[in-house]
Design an enzyme around this catalytic site. Structure first.
Site, short mmCIF file in Angstrom:
data_model
loop_
_atom_site.label_atom_id
_atom_site.label_comp_id
_atom_site.label_asym_id
_atom_site.label_seq_id
_atom_site.Cartn_x
_atom_site.Cartn_y
_atom_site.Cartn_z
CB CYS A 7 39.24 36.82 43.21
SG CYS A 7 39.26 38.15 43.75
N GLY A 33 35.40 37.64 38.79
CA GLY A 33 35.81 38.95 38.61
C GLY A 33 36.30 40.09 37.55
CG ASN A 111 38.73 32.79 44.94
OD1 ASN A 111 37.98 31.82 44.73
ND2 ASN A 111 38.47 33.83 45.30
N GLY A 112 40.08 34.62 47.81
CA GLY A 112 40.01 34.84 49.33
C GLY A 112 39.56 35.53 49.86
CE1 TYR A 252 24.57 36.44 41.43
CE2 TYR A 252 26.68 36.55 42.27
CZ TYR A 252 25.86 37.21 41.71
OH TYR A 252 26.34 38.38 40.74
CB CYS A 393 30.93 37.06 53.78
SG CYS A 393 32.19 35.58 53.84
#
Length: 480
Positions: A7, A33, A111-112, A252, A393
């Site tokens: 995100c 995203g 974000n997370g 990435y 993750c």
């Protein structure tokens, strides 16, 4: 061959074109995203604050017309581009989330991923909270709303004390913008300035697009309060932790023209390619080609260090939409060919080194190798600019469960056989740490997806048994 994106967030305060600028910032961060996007703006009118918002599935350019943007009035706004890691594909899960509180309207973009988000949700629901989405971001909403304080930043402190995991947040109030980062600093968040307004975004490439100047990163564990008058206050409400920046941001996720964690991503990736060439050379290689686009800087670094000619052996179609019509006849590897096409004149009778950033399931990689072989390559040597991914993750990256991770189930030689290449080489964890350490002092990156060493106290198996209040009982176990 890599993970799916996560995100991106953007916010601006003190500019009459706030929503338009947030739109541009989201456009610049579209790579983070592609599932959905949204913008919320606040307009001060006499003694009240009018709120405006628009959320939609799809890409930013598809979702916001000039007519829609013209209705998002106000001099402050926040926005979000989404790829779902927590919560499903529902319009209600698209951010920013907006809610009314005793202190006025609030909007939030995140974000997370909260590792104790489900535990907190159950606790809050047992206390009467009603959730409108399945996103863990809404947990923040309820924690802030329930906090007992007349100051918004203190309510944010209370919410931070109860959450675990990764969060880079932008919170918009009637007269302030808040930038919040978890104590480990998993995800990036930076502050910029455009004329007299302040901008907060996930990546610096967004600041470049709107001609804003980078001021600094939001520090791990920091809450930055920015008023419409440009007054900036900084708070550190939690005990400091060992920093654990996500290694996959420079590998990435981030755009190569962004500065992430203080370093230019392009140079970091080139350095990873050089380290890869040093650790896993291919002495008889004729050419080095990248898997575009993410593998390009690493392939350039590999070619420069090894002295091997860099070529474009795969051409990417940048105009592939989110959906397409499959032809009636069976075309092998159609989905990959839709995005990538080999150039036989470059590949024929060559010993080819194929460089990419990561290898997850391996299904796409096998199809790419098969296409390169069919285009006439004599030998194919795959080189990966990160270590084998062996663990999932829990901090906001869409990683498959461990049983679906190729490197968790097979050794390198078994993977090579499955892919159908002549050799396979990864960058070692030590090589990755050494390369990233050149930009940051000490081991400040999270390597959990490579070695299973999750940052301390952020991921714990907890049995969910509701209690009557936030504090002792379940919540204390969730935070332990």
């Amino acid at each position: 061959m890599g993970f799916k994106d996560e995100c991106g967030v953007a916010g601006i305060i003190g500019d009459p074109s706030a929503a338009n600028l947030v739109y541009l910032c989201l456009f610049a961060q579209q790579h983070r995203g592609q599932e959905g996007c949204g913008i919320a703006s606040f307009e001060a009118k006499q003694n009240e604050v009018l709120t405006h918002s628009h959320k939609s599935f799809g890409l930013v350019a598809e979702s916001f017309s000039s007519e829609i943007l013209s209705k998002l009035h106000g001099d402050s706004a926040i926005g979000h581009v989404r790829y779902s890691t927590q919560g499903g594909h529902f319009l209600a899960n698209i951010q920013p989330f907006y809610f009314k509180s005793r202190l006025g309207p609030l909007a939030i973009a995140h974000n997370g991923n909260l590792t104790n988000g489900e535990i907190l949700r159950q606790e809050l629901e047992s206390m009467g909270s009603i959730f409108q989405s399945t996103s863990d971001t809404e947990v923040f909403v309820h924690l802030i709303a329930r906090a007992q304080s007349d100051l918004i930043h203190e309510r944010i402190f209370t919410a931070m004390a109860q959450t675990k995991g990764a969060y880079s947040l932008i919170i918009l109030a009637k007269d302030c913008l808040y930038a919040v980062r978890d104590p480990y600093g998993f995800r990036p968040l930076v502050i910029g300035k455009k004329n007299d307004s302040y901008v907060v975004v996930s990546e610096t490439c967004a600041l470049d697009l709107i001609d804003a100047t980078l001021i600094r990163e939001v520090k791990p564990g920091e809450v930055v309060e920015i008023s419409k008058d440009g007054v900036m206050n900084s708070y550190f409400p939690l005990q400091s932790q060992s920093q654990s920046f996500c290694a996959f941001e420079p590998i990435y996720f981030a755009r190569p023209d962004s500065k992430v964690f203080g370093s230019m991503v392009y140079h970091q990736r080139k350095n990873l390619g050089r380290a890869l060439a040093e650790e896993a050379p291919v002495p008889d290689a004729d050419i080095v080609i990248p898997v575009p686009d993410s593998g390009i800087p690493m392939a350039l670094g590999f070619a420069e260090f090894s002295g091997t000619k860099f070529e474009t052996g795969l051409v990417r179609n940048h105009y592939v939409g989110r959906t397409f019509i499959q032809p009636a006849q069976d075309i092998r590897d159609f989905g990959v060919r839709l995005k990538l096409n080999p150039i036989p004149e470059v590949l024929q009778n060559k010993n080819v080194v194929v460089v990419d950033d990561s290898l997850v399931r391996g299904t796409t990689a096998a199809k790419i190798i098969r296409m390169i072989r069919q285009a006439g390559a004599k030998q194919i040597h795959v080189r990966i600019g990160s270590p084998p991914i062996t663990h999932s993750c829990f901090y906001g990256v869409d990683t498959p469960m461990r049983e679906k991770l190729m490197a968790a189930q097979m050794n390198v030689d078994e993977i090579r056989n499955l892919l159908g290449c002549d050799s396979l080489g990864y960058l070692s964890i030590e090589g990755l740490q050494k390369t990233l350490r050149e930009n940051l002092k000490g081991d400040r990156y999270c390597m959990a997806c490579f070695n299973g060493k999750y940052p301390e106290n952020t991921f714990t198996e907890i049995s969910a048994q509701p209690t009557d209040r936030l504090g002792p009982g379940l919540l204390s176990r969730a935070l332990s």
